[in-house]
Design an enzyme around this catalytic site. Structure first.
Site, mmCIF file in Angstrom:
data_model
loop_
_atom_site.group_PDB
_atom_site.id
_atom_site.type_symbol
_atom_site.label_atom_id
_atom_site.label_comp_id
_atom_site.label_asym_id
_atom_site.label_seq_id
_atom_site.Cartn_x
_atom_site.Cartn_y
_atom_site.Cartn_z
ATOM 1 N N HIS A 90 88.937 18.104 71.302
ATOM 2 C CA HIS A 90 87.067 17.619 69.839
ATOM 3 C C HIS A 90 85.852 17.366 70.552
ATOM 4 O O HIS A 90 85.539 16.682 69.616
ATOM 5 C CB HIS A 90 87.749 16.325 68.955
ATOM 6 C CG HIS A 90 88.652 17.202 67.734
ATOM 7 N ND1 HIS A 90 89.916 18.170 67.949
ATOM 8 C CD2 HIS A 90 88.728 17.396 66.459
ATOM 9 C CE1 HIS A 90 90.160 18.519 67.357
ATOM 10 N NE2 HIS A 90 89.505 17.916 66.216
ATOM 11 N N ASP A 153 86.337 7.199 62.875
ATOM 12 C CA ASP A 153 86.143 7.871 61.175
ATOM 13 C C ASP A 153 87.147 9.090 61.581
ATOM 14 O O ASP A 153 87.948 9.020 59.951
ATOM 15 C CB ASP A 153 84.908 8.224 61.118
ATOM 16 C CG ASP A 153 83.945 7.357 61.378
ATOM 17 O OD1 ASP A 153 84.677 6.381 60.773
ATOM 18 O OD2 ASP A 153 82.226 7.676 61.058
ATOM 19 N N GLU A 266 79.672 0.438 57.290
ATOM 20 C CA GLU A 266 78.779 1.766 58.046
ATOM 21 C C GLU A 266 78.193 2.147 57.409
ATOM 22 O O GLU A 266 77.606 1.917 56.677
ATOM 23 C CB GLU A 266 79.616 3.623 58.668
ATOM 24 C CG GLU A 266 80.850 3.079 59.769
ATOM 25 C CD GLU A 266 81.145 4.415 59.554
ATOM 26 O OE1 GLU A 266 81.508 5.448 58.923
ATOM 27 O OE2 GLU A 266 82.189 4.846 60.737
HETATM 28 P P1 FAD Z 1 88.935 16.174 74.348
HETATM 29 O O1 FAD Z 1 87.720 16.271 73.876
HETATM 30 O O2 FAD Z 1 90.190 16.365 74.715
HETATM 31 O O3 FAD Z 1 88.610 14.790 76.413
HETATM 32 C C1 FAD Z 1 86.813 14.444 75.647
HETATM 33 C C2 FAD Z 1 86.790 13.918 77.419
HETATM 34 O O4 FAD Z 1 87.836 12.945 77.522
HETATM 35 C C3 FAD Z 1 86.995 15.186 78.502
HETATM 36 O O5 FAD Z 1 86.461 15.081 79.877
HETATM 37 C C4 FAD Z 1 88.111 14.900 79.098
HETATM 38 O O6 FAD Z 1 88.198 15.699 80.083
HETATM 39 C C5 FAD Z 1 88.671 13.639 79.311
HETATM 40 N N1 FAD Z 1 90.413 13.062 78.177
HETATM 41 C C6 FAD Z 1 91.008 13.650 77.662
HETATM 42 N N2 FAD Z 1 92.256 12.775 77.580
HETATM 43 C C7 FAD Z 1 91.817 12.013 78.405
HETATM 44 C C8 FAD Z 1 92.442 10.935 79.314
HETATM 45 N N3 FAD Z 1 93.864 11.137 78.799
HETATM 46 N N4 FAD Z 1 92.296 10.440 80.203
HETATM 47 C C9 FAD Z 1 91.344 10.763 80.500
HETATM 48 N N5 FAD Z 1 90.503 11.421 80.216
HETATM 49 C C10 FAD Z 1 91.153 11.893 79.376
HETATM 50 N N6 FAD Z 1 84.249 8.986 68.204
HETATM 51 C C11 FAD Z 1 83.765 7.725 67.803
HETATM 52 O O7 FAD Z 1 83.400 7.224 68.645
HETATM 53 N N7 FAD Z 1 84.054 7.864 66.855
HETATM 54 C C12 FAD Z 1 84.259 9.031 65.373
HETATM 55 O O8 FAD Z 1 84.197 8.365 64.587
HETATM 56 C C13 FAD Z 1 84.487 9.984 65.274
HETATM 57 N N8 FAD Z 1 84.341 10.442 64.811
HETATM 58 C C14 FAD Z 1 84.444 12.688 64.619
HETATM 59 C C15 FAD Z 1 85.009 12.929 63.938
HETATM 60 C C16 FAD Z 1 85.567 14.156 64.484
HETATM 61 C C17 FAD Z 1 85.354 15.513 63.504
HETATM 62 C C18 FAD Z 1 85.413 14.846 65.569
HETATM 63 C C19 FAD Z 1 84.966 16.419 65.904
HETATM 64 C C20 FAD Z 1 84.952 14.552 66.991
HETATM 65 C C21 FAD Z 1 84.570 12.671 66.343
HETATM 66 N N9 FAD Z 1 84.274 12.000 67.597
HETATM 67 C C22 FAD Z 1 84.240 10.166 66.876
HETATM 68 C C23 FAD Z 1 84.286 12.134 68.521
HETATM 69 C C24 FAD Z 1 85.725 12.249 69.554
HETATM 70 O O9 FAD Z 1 85.526 11.235 69.692
HETATM 71 C C25 FAD Z 1 85.456 12.859 71.546
HETATM 72 O O10 FAD Z 1 85.387 13.657 70.979
HETATM 73 C C26 FAD Z 1 86.668 12.292 71.881
HETATM 74 O O11 FAD Z 1 86.337 12.976 73.766
HETATM 75 C C27 FAD Z 1 87.527 13.515 71.345
HETATM 76 O O12 FAD Z 1 89.120 13.052 71.210
HETATM 77 P P2 FAD Z 1 89.793 14.061 72.207
HETATM 78 O O13 FAD Z 1 90.573 13.385 71.947
HETATM 79 O O14 FAD Z 1 90.364 16.017 71.223
HETATM 80 O O15 FAD Z 1 89.468 14.280 73.696
#
Ligand code: FAD
Length: 512
Positions: A90, A153, A266
């Protein structure tokens, strides 16, 4: 026709060669999980942003930390190979991708840990770094009546993914971000070591990994603090015409003691018009209640603001007691008379509110549009200037998605983590969450984001990007400021060959 046949024969030859490669690598790694070839159209070459795509060499679905350790060690022995943990993909700017490298699908480890513990008299849960927060919520509430204290969120994000950034939502003013709500991690470092770390055990790795953008290790387990889950939430929105009144109330609420404020605070910016996505209709929580613009003062400008608030309660609480407590809190606020909207929802229903928005957006085809999002932390000292230039001018016609702005308290963040924050006790998270149809307008919106960041730098605003995205080392150095030396040192200690999280583009892979 013959040329065509030739290509088919050639392709199937290539495919069987690749299949051989996959089984060779699978055997040499001695994986318990599975591995497949990287594919340009596969999940590992995409993310939520829809702006970047690169082809990984292999997609690995590990069974746990041992598999991940083997993959990292194998990458270390092969020049140029990198490893990206992919949470739920994400990210916006390819942060979880690895061009020509190994992508580890952390979701395959989602079920690995789920153990309730009591640490120093307080409940905690051990969960996998690859678990989705929505699953953690459901399981904690249904099995134990407990829940983590600090959220994002949207909950279809992984534990490791948000802990690698910060994890911020309307509870962070009270409990700090998610990075302030874990007491222990298990991490696979860039050397392939499986290490347990906490404030007292390997603290450099613990604090480094929290907000560390995946640079120091892959989080395979996290110990998350829990609290008693409420049953119900009174979910409220109150509208402001003036930014100064909106920020005064928001800052007042986040500075109060626990029983003298809401449980979630918020804020949002919206357009002063009847546009269904960007304007008045986007405010009401209850479809039966209409937004009545007649309540707005004549002085209202092109954009308006609302505070989104939540009050937790239990089924056993008397309705009159809840009404009285909410009235007392709302009564102290200076929003526009008559512009209040509220509903009662279950606690899970409240926390899963963006999931419902996702389902609607998927149904009308906009969820999969590109998302050139911009997230920043802006110091209280500069937030009025930011509002005047960005909200009231640059994006005054809306962005086709939510615009968030709410205050956070620096004292709730641990300065030993890797997260970069502005100076000053109060700073605002600002999120421009654009949904843009595929086509030339995407690049325009990316450029608009760049303009906003450039303007912040030019005006000397005290700000940091959240979920940062830079390409040049100089920008990363500026981003981390006086934390850069510590960040570099941590990299040298825990991932000296810069194998991990290449999609962040902070360090280049080396062979020593
Ligand atoms: P990914 O996008 O898959 O990875 C993000 C980064 O972390 C990459 O560099 C990856 O290599 C690394 N990574 C992933 N897993 C691990 C692990 N286990 N150990 C070490 N590194 C790792 N953020 C907020 O803070 N608050 C919000 O309210 C919020 N709302 C969101 C709503 C939506 C619809 C979306 C799309 C995103 C939102 N986000 C929010 C952002 C979100 O926190 C970040 O995009 C987060 O990185 C997504 O998590 P993911 O698990 O998909 O990680």
């Amino acid at each position: 026709m013959i040329a065509c046949l030739g290509r088919i024969v050639h392709d199937s030859d290539a495919e069987s060669k690749l299949d051989d490669d996959v089984s060779t690598i699978f055997n040499s790694l001695n994986l318990q999980g599975s591995i497949e070839n990287g594919d340009v159209s596969g999940i590992a070459s995409k993310d939520f942003g829809g702006l970047y795509s690169v082809k990984p060499l292999y997609l690995i679905r590990p069974s746990g930390a041992e598999d991940i350790s083997r993959v990292v060690k194998a990458a270390a022995g092969t020049p140029h190979l990198t490893v990206a943990a992919r949470g739920n993909g994400h990210s916006i700017n390819g942060q979880a991708m690895a061009d020509g490298g190994y992508v580890i699908d952390m979701r395959s480890t989602g079920e690995n840990h789920f153990k309730l513990l009591t640490v120093n008299g307080s409940p905690c849960i051990d969960v996998s770094g690859g678990a989705l927060w929505e699953d953690v919520l459901r399981r904690c509430v249904s099995r134990f009546g407990l829940a983590p204290r600090s959220w994002t969120d949207y909950l279809s994000l992984t534990v490791g993914g948000t802990l690698s950034n910060a994890g911020v939502s309307g509870q962070a003013f009270r409990y700090g971000p998610q990075t302030s709500n874990v007491t222990e991690l298990e991490v696979v470092t860039g050397k392939g070591d499986i290490t347990v770390c906490s404030e007292t055990q390997n603290p450099e790795l613990f604090f480094g990994a929290l907000g560390g953008l995946g640079q120091f290790g892959i989080i395979t387990r996290a110990r998350v603090k829990l609290q008693l889950a409420p049953d119900m939430v009174r979910w409220i929105r109150v509208v402001y015409a003036e930014f100064e009144e909106f920020t005064r109330d928001a800052e007042f609420l986040v500075s109060q003691k626990e029983d003298e404020s809401f449980d979630y605070v918020e804020g949002f910016v919206f357009c002063n018009n009847d546009d269904p996505v960007n304007g008045w209709p986007s405010v009401q929580l209850n479809p039966d209640q209409e937004f009545n613009p007649a309540h707005l003062p004549q002085t209202a400008g092109p954009v308006l603001y609302f505070l989104e608030l939540a009050f937790h309660y239990r089924n056993s609480d008397q309705p009159s007691t809840v009404d009285m407590a909410v009235s007392r809190l709302v009564g102290g606020l200076g929003f526009v008379d008559g512009l209040i909207s509220q509903v009662d929802v279950s606690y899970m229903g409240f926390l899963l509110r963006v999931k419902r928005a996702e389902q609607d957006a998927k149904a009308n085809g906009v969820w999969d549009n590109p998302h050139p999002w911009l997230n920043l932390f802006v110091s209280k000292s500069d937030i009025v200037e930011f509002d005047q230039t960005v909200f009231k001018k640059m994006v005054k016609n809306g962005i086709g998605g939510p615009m968030l702005i709410y205050p956070l308290l620096r004292s709730k963040w641990d300065s030993r983590t890797s997260v970069a924050l502005p100076e000053g006790e109060i700073f605002y998270i600002v999120a421009l969450l654009r949904f843009v149809p595929k086509g030339p307008s995407v690049e325009k919106k990316v450029a608009e984001n760049r303009e906003i960041v450039k303007w912040c730098i030019k005006e000397g605003l005290d700000f940091k990007l959240y979920l940062p995205h830079y390409r040049a080392k100089e920008d990363w150095k500026r981003h981390f400021g006086n934390q850069w030396t510590r960040f570099e040192k941590r990299k040298a200690n825990f991932d000296p060959m810069a194998i991990l999280a290449p999609g962040q583009r902070i360090f280049k892979r080396t062979n020593q």
